[in-house]
Scaffold this active site. Structure first.
Site, mmCIF file in Angstrom:
data_model
loop_
_atom_site.group_PDB
_atom_site.id
_atom_site.type_symbol
_atom_site.label_atom_id
_atom_site.label_comp_id
_atom_site.label_asym_id
_atom_site.label_seq_id
_atom_site.Cartn_x
_atom_site.Cartn_y
_atom_site.Cartn_z
ATOM 1 N NE ARG A 49 22.832 1.576 -18.151
ATOM 2 C CZ ARG A 49 23.898 2.442 -18.810
ATOM 3 N NH1 ARG A 49 24.352 3.143 -18.123
ATOM 4 N NH2 ARG A 49 23.875 2.323 -20.125
ATOM 5 C CG HIS A 94 20.237 18.777 -16.737
ATOM 6 N ND1 HIS A 94 20.916 17.724 -17.463
ATOM 7 C CD2 HIS A 94 19.253 19.268 -17.382
ATOM 8 C CE1 HIS A 94 20.423 17.907 -18.732
ATOM 9 N NE2 HIS A 94 19.675 18.667 -18.841
ATOM 10 C CG ASN A 123 29.197 21.504 -11.003
ATOM 11 O OD1 ASN A 123 28.504 22.499 -10.396
ATOM 12 N ND2 ASN A 123 29.339 21.141 -12.129
ATOM 13 C CG ASP A 125 18.996 14.676 -17.060
ATOM 14 O OD1 ASP A 125 19.703 14.498 -16.236
ATOM 15 O OD2 ASP A 125 19.343 14.887 -18.361
ATOM 16 C CB SER A 134 17.584 22.158 -12.569
ATOM 17 O OG SER A 134 16.941 23.025 -13.636
ATOM 18 C CG ASN A 157 22.244 15.043 -12.210
ATOM 19 O OD1 ASN A 157 23.579 14.949 -12.073
ATOM 20 N ND2 ASN A 157 21.834 15.009 -13.214
ATOM 21 N N GLY A 171 35.141 17.625 -13.033
ATOM 22 C CA GLY A 171 34.928 17.845 -11.623
ATOM 23 C C GLY A 171 34.872 19.347 -10.999
ATOM 24 C CD GLU A 208 26.366 23.433 -14.165
ATOM 25 O OE1 GLU A 208 27.082 22.481 -13.920
ATOM 26 O OE2 GLU A 208 26.376 23.845 -15.459
ATOM 27 C CG MET A 249 29.567 12.779 -18.039
ATOM 28 S SD MET A 249 28.224 14.053 -18.229
ATOM 29 C CE MET A 249 28.079 14.181 -20.232
ATOM 30 N NE ARG A 250 28.428 3.216 -16.515
ATOM 31 C CZ ARG A 250 28.251 2.437 -17.681
ATOM 32 N NH1 ARG A 250 28.496 3.005 -18.922
ATOM 33 N NH2 ARG A 250 27.877 1.019 -17.507
ATOM 34 C CG LEU A 251 21.731 6.594 -19.012
ATOM 35 C CD1 LEU A 251 20.736 5.648 -20.007
ATOM 36 C CD2 LEU A 251 20.843 7.757 -18.385
ATOM 37 C CG LEU A 252 23.129 6.447 -11.673
ATOM 38 C CD1 LEU A 252 22.825 7.515 -10.954
ATOM 39 C CD2 LEU A 252 24.283 5.750 -11.464
#
Ligand code: GRF
Length: 198
Positions: free
Chosen positions: A67, A111, A17, A147, A138, A109, A15, A176, A92-95
């Site tokens: 998911r 990256h 960021n 991404d 980015s 996001n 955490g 970042e 760290m999880r795809l949405l």
């Protein structure tokens, strides 16, 4: 003064960021406030930090859940807090596409690569391996593809002789922490302005 944009931050771990986003809200003219820090990992270190700063936290273990089912839970938590914009910060999880569609254009996001290069994991190792002379990070709008959404801000750092993925990660992470709050502030100010002119 117009009300600040209500931001929900989603994290999975450390955490740092998220902490830099919280630090930015201490400036009186910051156009956003953080109203919720949510996580798919109840043990995420960032949760305890946010809690210590008096920010509302929400966590639920995603393991064993589909998911879309998990995303409906986190979505309800964000909406329950009247969140207007979502910032993924080491989430760290795809949405699911349902979640992304429900927040169309309102999820950012960060990256750790110069997108469109090195989507996915191990970005620093891949940049070193490729012999690149620079790397970076980015901030982009989230779309259902990983991404892949429009880039709103980037910062660059050199890759130095002898760099390891760890030393490069440290150099990029510093950027970042500067880039994300600034990009979020710009996007929040744009939303507030568009409301006024609507
Ligand atoms: C950062 O490098 C971010 O770019 C990536 O995951 C890392 C998260 O670090 N998506 P932290 O949890 O913000 O410290």
């Amino acid at each position: 003064m117009s009300p600040k944009l209500r931001v929900g931050v989603m994290i999975s771990g450390r955490g740092s960021n998220m902490a830099s986003i919280l630090a930015a809200t201490e400036a009186p003219d910051c156009p956003f406030e953080v109203v919720l820090v949510a996580s798919n990992n109840p043990d995420a270190a960032g949760l305890a930090f946010a809690d210590s700063k008096g920010i509302a936290i929400w966590a639920h273990d995603h393991r064993g859940m589909k998911r879309a089912e998990f995303d409906r839970l986190i979505d309800a938590a964000l909406r329950g807090a009247n969140v207007e914009m979502v910032a993924l910060a080491g989430y760290m999880r795809l949405l699911s596409s349902e979640f992304v569609d429900g927040w169309k254009g309102r999820i950012l996001n960060i990256h750790p690569s110069l997108l469109p290069k090195y989507k996915g994991l191990d970005t620093h190792a891949r940049a070193i391996e490729a012999g690149d002379s620079e790397a970076g990070c980015s901030v982009h709008v989230v779309t259902p593809e990983l991404d892949d959404g429009p880039v709103v801000a980037q910062a660059r750092v050199p890759i130095l002789p002898g760099d390891t993925p760890e030393t490069l990660a440290e150099r990029v992470l510093k950027e970042e922490h500067r880039l994300y709050p600034a990009a979020l502030a710009k996007c929040a100010a744009d939303v507030i302005r568009s409301r006024k002119s609507a």
